[in-house]
Motif scaffolding. Structure first.
Motif, PDB file in Angstrom:
ATOM      1  N   SER A  57       0.797  -1.232   0.000  1.00 20.90           N
ATOM      2  CA  SER A  57       0.000   0.000   0.000  1.00 20.90           C
ATOM      3  C   SER A  57       0.832   1.286   0.000  1.00 20.90           C
ATOM      4  N   SER A  58       2.105   1.216   0.368  1.00 22.81           N
ATOM      5  CA  SER A  58       2.963   2.411   0.360  1.00 22.81           C
ATOM      6  C   SER A  58       4.426   1.996   0.488  1.00 22.81           C
ATOM      7  N   GLY A  59       5.311   2.946   0.251  1.00 26.51           N
ATOM      8  CA  GLY A  59       6.732   2.699   0.484  1.00 26.51           C
ATOM      9  C   GLY A  59       6.995   2.442   1.964  1.00 26.51           C
ATOM     10  N   ALA A  62       6.067  -1.019   2.818  1.00 26.91           N
ATOM     11  CA  ALA A  62       7.105  -1.880   2.224  1.00 26.91           C
ATOM     12  C   ALA A  62       8.323  -1.949   3.148  1.00 26.91           C
ATOM     13  N   LEU A  63       8.736  -0.793   3.688  1.00 25.15           N
ATOM     14  CA  LEU A  63       9.877  -0.778   4.611  1.00 25.15           C
ATOM     15  C   LEU A  63       9.556  -1.577   5.880  1.00 25.15           C
ATOM     16  N   HIS A  64       8.324  -1.434   6.361  1.00 27.16           N
ATOM     17  CA  HIS A  64       7.939  -2.148   7.585  1.00 27.16           C
ATOM     18  C   HIS A  64       8.022  -3.666   7.399  1.00 27.16           C
ATOM     19  N   ILE A  83      19.895  11.471   6.451  1.00 28.35           N
ATOM     20  CA  ILE A  83      19.355  12.251   5.343  1.00 28.35           C
ATOM     21  C   ILE A  83      18.409  11.349   4.560  1.00 28.35           C
ATOM     22  N   SER A  84      17.165  11.324   5.016  1.00 26.70           N
ATOM     23  CA  SER A  84      16.115  10.575   4.338  1.00 26.70           C
ATOM     24  C   SER A  84      14.782  11.054   4.860  1.00 26.70           C
ATOM     25  N   PHE A  85      13.720  10.531   4.250  1.00 25.07           N
ATOM     26  CA  PHE A  85      12.394  10.743   4.802  1.00 25.07           C
ATOM     27  C   PHE A  85      12.297   9.918   6.085  1.00 25.07           C
ATOM     28  N   ALA A  87      10.384   7.882   7.287  1.00 21.77           N
ATOM     29  CA  ALA A  87       9.941   6.481   7.205  1.00 21.77           C
ATOM     30  C   ALA A  87      11.118   5.501   7.227  1.00 21.77           C
ATOM     31  N   SER A  88      12.288   5.919   6.711  1.00 21.48           N
ATOM     32  CA  SER A  88      13.456   5.021   6.665  1.00 21.48           C
ATOM     33  C   SER A  88      13.920   4.623   8.059  1.00 21.48           C
ATOM     34  N   ALA A  89      13.625   5.463   9.054  1.00 17.04           N
ATOM     35  CA  ALA A  89      13.992   5.147  10.439  1.00 17.04           C
ATOM     36  C   ALA A  89      12.788   4.621  11.221  1.00 17.04           C
ATOM     37  N   VAL A 135      20.048   1.488   3.505  1.00 16.67           N
ATOM     38  CA  VAL A 135      20.734   2.547   2.767  1.00 16.67           C
ATOM     39  C   VAL A 135      19.705   3.256   1.883  1.00 16.67           C
ATOM     40  N   VAL A 136      19.939   4.541   1.640  1.00 14.00           N
ATOM     41  CA  VAL A 136      18.992   5.363   0.885  1.00 14.00           C
ATOM     42  C   VAL A 136      19.705   5.937  -0.331  1.00 14.00           C
ATOM     43  N   HIS A 137      19.179   5.668  -1.505  1.00 10.66           N
ATOM     44  CA  HIS A 137      19.785   6.205  -2.729  1.00 10.66           C
ATOM     45  C   HIS A 137      19.235   7.622  -2.933  1.00 10.66           C
ATOM     46  N   GLU A 161      17.768  -1.804   0.629  1.00 16.58           N
ATOM     47  CA  GLU A 161      17.927  -0.558  -0.129  1.00 16.58           C
ATOM     48  C   GLU A 161      16.597   0.189  -0.106  1.00 16.58           C
ATOM     49  N   ASP A 162      16.579   1.380   0.497  1.00 16.25           N
ATOM     50  CA  ASP A 162      15.416   2.242   0.349  1.00 16.25           C
ATOM     51  C   ASP A 162      15.614   2.981  -0.971  1.00 16.25           C
ATOM     52  N   ALA A 163      15.032   2.395  -2.018  1.00 18.65           N
ATOM     53  CA  ALA A 163      15.189   2.934  -3.371  1.00 18.65           C
ATOM     54  C   ALA A 163      13.933   3.708  -3.788  1.00 18.65           C
ATOM     55  N   SER A 164      13.292   4.322  -2.797  1.00 16.96           N
ATOM     56  CA  SER A 164      12.085   5.125  -3.076  1.00 16.96           C
ATOM     57  C   SER A 164      12.339   6.182  -4.156  1.00 16.96           C
ATOM     58  N   HIS A 165      13.584   6.668  -4.227  1.00 16.92           N
ATOM     59  CA  HIS A 165      13.949   7.689  -5.227  1.00 16.92           C
ATOM     60  C   HIS A 165      14.504   7.074  -6.509  1.00 16.92           C
ATOM     61  N   ALA A 166      14.760   5.779  -6.503  1.00 17.46           N
ATOM     62  CA  ALA A 166      15.735   5.258  -7.477  1.00 17.46           C
ATOM     63  C   ALA A 166      15.200   4.234  -8.476  1.00 17.46           C
ATOM     64  N   PHE A 189       5.678   4.440  -4.719  1.00 25.29           N
ATOM     65  CA  PHE A 189       5.003   4.960  -5.924  1.00 25.29           C
ATOM     66  C   PHE A 189       4.127   6.161  -5.592  1.00 25.29           C
ATOM     67  N   HIS A 190       4.576   6.931  -4.608  1.00 25.90           N
ATOM     68  CA  HIS A 190       3.957   8.226  -4.294  1.00 25.90           C
ATOM     69  C   HIS A 190       4.072   9.119  -5.550  1.00 25.90           C
ATOM     70  N   PRO A 191       3.118  10.043  -5.741  1.00 27.66           N
ATOM     71  CA  PRO A 191       3.103  10.819  -6.997  1.00 27.66           C
ATOM     72  C   PRO A 191       4.393  11.574  -7.368  1.00 27.66           C
ATOM     73  N   VAL A 192       5.247  11.919  -6.409  1.00 29.14           N
ATOM     74  CA  VAL A 192       6.480  12.615  -6.809  1.00 29.14           C
ATOM     75  C   VAL A 192       7.587  11.655  -7.244  1.00 29.14           C
ATOM     76  N   LYS A 193       7.412  10.339  -7.068  1.00 27.34           N
ATOM     77  CA  LYS A 193       8.481   9.375  -7.379  1.00 27.34           C
ATOM     78  C   LYS A 193       8.508   9.063  -8.886  1.00 27.34           C
ATOM     79  N   THR A 194       9.423   8.185  -9.313  1.00 28.61           N
ATOM     80  CA  THR A 194       9.623   7.970 -10.758  1.00 28.61           C
ATOM     81  C   THR A 194       8.326   7.560 -11.454  1.00 28.61           C
TER      82      THR A 194
HETATM   83  C1  PLP Z   1       8.723   8.551  -0.374  1.00 30.46           C
HETATM   84  C2  PLP Z   1       9.711   7.930   0.518  1.00 30.46           C
HETATM   85  C3  PLP Z   1       9.373   6.955   1.478  1.00 30.46           C
HETATM   86  C4  PLP Z   1       7.962   6.615   1.836  1.00 30.46           C
HETATM   87  O1  PLP Z   1       7.171   6.239   0.789  1.00 30.46           O
HETATM   88  P1  PLP Z   1       5.578   6.350   0.896  1.00 30.46           P
HETATM   89  O2  PLP Z   1       5.127   5.631  -0.332  1.00 30.46           O
HETATM   90  O3  PLP Z   1       5.239   7.814   0.879  1.00 30.46           O
HETATM   91  O4  PLP Z   1       5.140   5.691   2.143  1.00 30.46           O
HETATM   92  C5  PLP Z   1      10.397   6.336   2.177  1.00 30.46           C
HETATM   93  N1  PLP Z   1      11.680   6.659   1.990  1.00 30.46           N
HETATM   94  C6  PLP Z   1      12.045   7.605   1.113  1.00 30.46           C
HETATM   95  C7  PLP Z   1      13.498   7.904   0.924  1.00 30.46           C
HETATM   96  C8  PLP Z   1      11.082   8.291   0.364  1.00 30.46           C
HETATM   97  O5  PLP Z   1      11.459   9.252  -0.483  1.00 30.46           O
END
Ligand code: PLP
Length: 382
Positions: A57-59, A62-64, A83-85, A87-89, A135-137, A161-166, A189-194
């Motif tokens: 349902s969300s990034g 997915a991390l959880h 240096i991350s959102f 959620a990574s922590a 790790v966060v890309h 790998e937190d590849a939310s950006h990648a 896959f939040h609207p600002v991601k790739t």
């Molecule tokens: C967007 C983002 C998340 C969280 O993703 P959601 O889909 O908004 O829950 C986690 N880590 C990073 C680095 C992000 O940019």
């Protein structure tokens, strides 16, 4: 300046085909747990050269479940980048684990392998090695995964790998998400991601057992049946899971967007190149490309003098340019400070934070809009 003319830092691009894909699901029998989710998972795993993908349902979810699948729990340590959102922590805290951070490279904002090596050596002495490292890309620029993997293997640490950006980035010529140097890779896959599914995320792996556990964790810990002779109504709860399922509506959008992923990344590269050329001569640095990597250019970042960052931010916002700061270091958030962290703990992350600014970058950013951004930067420094 009217609201309508504000240029955001990131934005989705929705095509007619994307809309048709969503409408098709709405007109079908099943809005959730239908055919779209497995189709998307197969396509995503194929795109990234992973054995499998589990859509959620969300990034953040997915991390959880990534942390849970690796057995993270009470008494364990999770390390990630400040240096991350958040959620990574936070995902470590969801599992009852303790969270700590590894300082970053002050230019790229990616986890510093020098800091990681030092911290691992210290932790081994004190018997406080982490179970999981995330790790966060940053901005879509892959971390030094080969070195990180070698260190993690040496110290027995699992890597996410937190590849939310990648999504769409490459490392040593291979797609991020292939998990060549990690246990699991997470996308958002939040609207600002790739690509976007509105809300959504996925975990990828090469490990079949981990993929099976992730599927259970996504849906209450339930699976249909263990025995072929069982009646159709029969299901079993095998562990404590969540409802982190992605709906078919979201998955259909994600699948349609995935077809456009290469075009999105190509356009982001083109626009980033335009910025590089147009910003030459201005008193700001850009984050240089890293050898052996190809960024997905989730963000286009400039680094400025700390004294002028906030006034530049204010000037651009007043001019309708929606720049953003990625990120306020997680350890300086009130919630984390109340848990023992403070300013000064990770000086390179703090230095990066005080200098960084993300300019608008998304596939539908027109050259006129980009010209306006550069014009306002020039006006600020004139
Ligand atoms: C967007 C983002 C998340 C969280 O993703 P959601 O889909 O908004 O829950 C986690 N880590 C990073 C680095 C992000 O940019």
């Amino acid at each position: 300046m009217t609201q309508a003319s504000v240029i955001p830092y990131g934005k989705q691009s929705i095509s007619g085909a994307d809309i048709d894909a969503v409408v098709n699901v709405l007109q079908s029998e099943r809005l959730t747990q239908g055919p779209a989710v497995p189709l998307f998972e197969k396509a995503l795993a194929g795109y990234c050269d992973a054995r499998g993908a589990v859509a959620v349902s969300s990034g953040t979810s997915a991390l959880h479940i990534a942390c849970l699948a690796l057995g993270l729990g009470a008494g364990d340590w999770l390390w990630t980048s400040p240096i991350s959102f958040v959620a990574s922590a936070n995902c470590g805290l969801y599992c009852g684990a303790k969270v700590d951070f590894v300082d970053v490279d002050p230019v790229s904002g990616n986890l510093s392998v020098v800091e990681l090596e030092n911290k691992l050596r210290q932790a081994e002495k004190h018997g406080t090695l982490p179970k999981v490292l995330i790790v966060v890309h940053m901005a879509g620029s892959p971390c030094a995964m080969e070195t990180i993997h070698a260190l993690a293997t040496h110290y027995g640490v699992a890597v996410i790998e937190d590849a939310s950006h990648a999504l769409g980035a490459r490392y040593q010529g291979n797609p991020v998400g292939d998990c060549r140097y990690s246990d699991l890779t997470v996308f958002s896959f939040h609207p600002v991601k790739t690509i976007t599914s509105a809300e959504g995320g996925a975990v990828l792996s090469q490990n079949t057992a981990l993929l099976d556990t992730l599927r259970l964790l996504r849906s209450h810990g339930i699976c249909r049946t263990e025995q072929a002779s069982a009646p159709v109504y029969y299901y079993e709860q095998q562990l404590l899971g969540w409802n982190y399922r992605l709906s078919d509506i979201h998955a259909a959008l994600a699948l349609s967007q995935l077809n456009r992923c290469d075009d999105f990344v190509k356009q982001r590269h083109f626009l980033a190149q335009q910025y590089q050329e147009q910003l030459l001569g201005l008193p700001c640095d850009t984050v240089p490309a890293v050898a052996e990597t190809q960024s997905s250019y989730h963000l286009f970042r400039i680094l400025v003098e700390p004294v002028s960052r906030d006034s530049l931010f204010t000037h651009l916002h007043a001019s309708g340019i929606g720049v953003q700061v990625h990120y306020i270091p997680i350890h300086t958030q009130p919630y984390y400070r109340a848990r023992g962290f403070d300013w000064g703990d990770f000086p390179q992350a703090e230095d990066y934070y005080q200098r960084v600014l993300s300019l608008p970058l998304f596939p539908d950013l027109s050259l006129e809009m980009q010209r306006r951004v550069v014009h306002e930067l020039e006006a600020f420094w004139r």
